[in-house]
Write a protein that holds these residues in place. Structure first.
Motif, PDB file in Angstrom:
ATOM      1  N   GLN A  16       0.830  -1.349  -0.040  1.00 40.84           N
ATOM      2  CA  GLN A  16      -0.048   0.217  -0.057  1.00 40.84           C
ATOM      3  C   GLN A  16       0.780   1.182   0.125  1.00 40.84           C
ATOM      4  O   GLN A  16       2.014   1.100   0.612  1.00 40.84           O
ATOM      5  CB  GLN A  16      -0.921  -0.042   1.060  1.00 40.84           C
ATOM      6  CG  GLN A  16      -0.528  -0.067   2.482  1.00 40.84           C
ATOM      7  CD  GLN A  16      -0.022   1.363   2.962  1.00 40.84           C
ATOM      8  OE1 GLN A  16      -0.748   2.391   2.679  1.00 40.84           O
ATOM      9  NE2 GLN A  16       0.851   1.486   3.805  1.00 40.84           N
ATOM     10  N   ASN A  17       0.542   2.283  -0.601  1.00 41.21           N
ATOM     11  CA  ASN A  17       1.355   3.423  -0.908  1.00 41.21           C
ATOM     12  C   ASN A  17       0.516   4.574  -0.274  1.00 41.21           C
ATOM     13  O   ASN A  17       1.065   5.915  -0.199  1.00 41.21           O
ATOM     14  CB  ASN A  17       1.433   3.784  -2.219  1.00 41.21           C
ATOM     15  CG  ASN A  17       2.223   2.777  -3.013  1.00 41.21           C
ATOM     16  OD1 ASN A  17       3.231   2.409  -2.412  1.00 41.21           O
ATOM     17  ND2 ASN A  17       1.723   2.309  -4.158  1.00 41.21           N
ATOM     18  N   ILE A  18      -0.646   4.611   0.470  1.00 42.45           N
ATOM     19  CA  ILE A  18      -1.104   5.709   1.224  1.00 42.45           C
ATOM     20  C   ILE A  18      -0.583   6.160   2.497  1.00 42.45           C
ATOM     21  O   ILE A  18      -0.200   7.353   2.609  1.00 42.45           O
ATOM     22  CB  ILE A  18      -2.654   5.382   1.327  1.00 42.45           C
ATOM     23  CG1 ILE A  18      -3.255   5.227  -0.037  1.00 42.45           C
ATOM     24  CG2 ILE A  18      -3.347   6.467   2.004  1.00 42.45           C
ATOM     25  CD1 ILE A  18      -4.682   4.616  -0.040  1.00 42.45           C
ATOM     26  N   TYR A  19      -0.376   5.204   3.308  1.00 39.23           N
ATOM     27  CA  TYR A  19       0.254   5.505   4.748  1.00 39.23           C
ATOM     28  C   TYR A  19       1.661   4.753   4.698  1.00 39.23           C
ATOM     29  O   TYR A  19       1.828   3.635   5.034  1.00 39.23           O
ATOM     30  CB  TYR A  19      -0.639   4.977   5.816  1.00 39.23           C
ATOM     31  CG  TYR A  19      -2.005   5.422   5.776  1.00 39.23           C
ATOM     32  CD1 TYR A  19      -2.194   6.898   6.035  1.00 39.23           C
ATOM     33  CD2 TYR A  19      -3.065   4.783   5.470  1.00 39.23           C
ATOM     34  CE1 TYR A  19      -3.349   7.391   6.075  1.00 39.23           C
ATOM     35  CE2 TYR A  19      -4.393   5.257   5.333  1.00 39.23           C
ATOM     36  CZ  TYR A  19      -4.694   6.620   5.608  1.00 39.23           C
ATOM     37  OH  TYR A  19      -5.609   7.240   5.707  1.00 39.23           O
ATOM     38  N   ILE A  20       2.718   5.714   4.712  1.00 36.35           N
ATOM     39  CA  ILE A  20       3.947   5.141   4.954  1.00 36.35           C
ATOM     40  C   ILE A  20       4.462   4.667   6.166  1.00 36.35           C
ATOM     41  O   ILE A  20       5.254   3.677   6.376  1.00 36.35           O
ATOM     42  CB  ILE A  20       5.115   6.425   4.583  1.00 36.35           C
ATOM     43  CG1 ILE A  20       6.133   5.885   3.976  1.00 36.35           C
ATOM     44  CG2 ILE A  20       5.565   7.086   5.648  1.00 36.35           C
ATOM     45  CD1 ILE A  20       6.189   5.958   2.584  1.00 36.35           C
ATOM     46  N   GLY A  21       3.712   4.989   7.522  1.00 36.91           N
ATOM     47  CA  GLY A  21       3.814   4.594   8.771  1.00 36.91           C
ATOM     48  C   GLY A  21       3.407   3.101   8.829  1.00 36.91           C
ATOM     49  O   GLY A  21       4.062   2.329   9.577  1.00 36.91           O
ATOM     50  N   VAL A  22       2.259   2.739   8.092  1.00 29.28           N
ATOM     51  CA  VAL A  22       1.877   1.591   7.976  1.00 29.28           C
ATOM     52  C   VAL A  22       2.786   0.600   7.390  1.00 29.28           C
ATOM     53  O   VAL A  22       3.153  -0.745   7.812  1.00 29.28           O
ATOM     54  CB  VAL A  22       0.159   1.563   7.377  1.00 29.28           C
ATOM     55  CG1 VAL A  22       0.025   0.001   7.114  1.00 29.28           C
ATOM     56  CG2 VAL A  22      -0.607   2.071   8.265  1.00 29.28           C
ATOM     57  N   ARG A  23       3.379   1.083   6.250  1.00 31.74           N
ATOM     58  CA  ARG A  23       4.218   0.049   5.633  1.00 31.74           C
ATOM     59  C   ARG A  23       5.454   0.051   6.418  1.00 31.74           C
ATOM     60  O   ARG A  23       6.006  -1.092   6.369  1.00 31.74           O
ATOM     61  CB  ARG A  23       4.709   0.846   4.517  1.00 31.74           C
ATOM     62  CG  ARG A  23       5.566  -0.072   3.434  1.00 31.74           C
ATOM     63  CD  ARG A  23       5.794   0.457   2.103  1.00 31.74           C
ATOM     64  NE  ARG A  23       4.911   1.473   1.468  1.00 31.74           N
ATOM     65  CZ  ARG A  23       5.259   2.744   0.671  1.00 31.74           C
ATOM     66  NH1 ARG A  23       6.741   2.838   0.665  1.00 31.74           N
ATOM     67  NH2 ARG A  23       4.561   3.399   0.267  1.00 31.74           N
ATOM     68  N   ARG A  24       6.084   0.809   7.182  1.00 32.42           N
ATOM     69  CA  ARG A  24       7.283   0.665   7.919  1.00 32.42           C
ATOM     70  C   ARG A  24       6.729  -0.184   9.414  1.00 32.42           C
ATOM     71  O   ARG A  24       7.786  -1.013   9.615  1.00 32.42           O
ATOM     72  CB  ARG A  24       7.560   1.916   8.760  1.00 32.42           C
ATOM     73  CG  ARG A  24       8.296   2.858   7.964  1.00 32.42           C
ATOM     74  CD  ARG A  24       8.918   3.930   8.383  1.00 32.42           C
ATOM     75  NE  ARG A  24       9.007   5.114   7.328  1.00 32.42           N
ATOM     76  CZ  ARG A  24       8.568   6.349   7.831  1.00 32.42           C
ATOM     77  NH1 ARG A  24       8.227   6.827   8.929  1.00 32.42           N
ATOM     78  NH2 ARG A  24       8.743   7.256   6.959  1.00 32.42           N
ATOM     79  N   ARG A  25       5.557  -0.187   9.806  1.00 32.35           N
ATOM     80  CA  ARG A  25       5.207  -1.154  10.861  1.00 32.35           C
ATOM     81  C   ARG A  25       4.433  -2.410  10.413  1.00 32.35           C
ATOM     82  O   ARG A  25       3.638  -2.869  11.195  1.00 32.35           O
ATOM     83  CB  ARG A  25       4.417  -0.283  11.834  1.00 32.35           C
ATOM     84  CG  ARG A  25       5.210   0.766  12.712  1.00 32.35           C
ATOM     85  CD  ARG A  25       4.526   1.580  13.708  1.00 32.35           C
ATOM     86  NE  ARG A  25       4.805   2.961  13.418  1.00 32.35           N
ATOM     87  CZ  ARG A  25       3.825   3.680  13.231  1.00 32.35           C
ATOM     88  NH1 ARG A  25       2.718   3.540  12.634  1.00 32.35           N
ATOM     89  NH2 ARG A  25       4.468   5.176  13.001  1.00 32.35           N
ATOM     90  N   ALA A  26       4.574  -2.739   9.102  1.00 30.26           N
ATOM     91  CA  ALA A  26       3.768  -3.837   8.626  1.00 30.26           C
ATOM     92  C   ALA A  26       3.802  -5.054   9.519  1.00 30.26           C
ATOM     93  O   ALA A  26       3.018  -5.914   9.764  1.00 30.26           O
ATOM     94  CB  ALA A  26       3.961  -4.131   7.105  1.00 30.26           C
TER      95      ALA A  26
END
Length: 82
Positions: A16-26
């Motif tokens: 996903q490309n919307i929330y960068i923080g979610v990508r970091r804490r996946a």
């Protein structure tokens, strides 16, 4: 089942490309979400199914499956999703 679920969940969160923080804490989100789901299923079994009960070993097995799914992700996709 939990290995595949956590593998697909991590892939979805990393893509996903919307929330960068979610990508970091996946990885953290996947482990916490999977363990909460496992705990909820065990509680439902305890309360609503007379032949099934709450099993701590099931929670441990589900957690191991979750970690195994994340390890599979890291082995296969780690270079692509840094």
């Amino acid at each position: 089942m939990y290995s595949l679920m956590s593998l697909f969940w991590v892939i979805g969160l990393k893509r996903q490309n919307i929330y960068i923080g979610v990508r970091r804490r996946a990885f953290h989100i996947t482990v916490i979400g999977t363990m909460l789901l496992s705990f909820a299923i065990e509680l439902i079994q305890e309360e609503f199914l007379p032949t099934r009960g709450f099993e701590v070993l099931d929670l441990i097995a589900n957690g191991i499956g979750c970690i195994f799914g994340i390890l599979i992700f890291k082995i296969i996709y780690y270079n692509s999703y840094k």
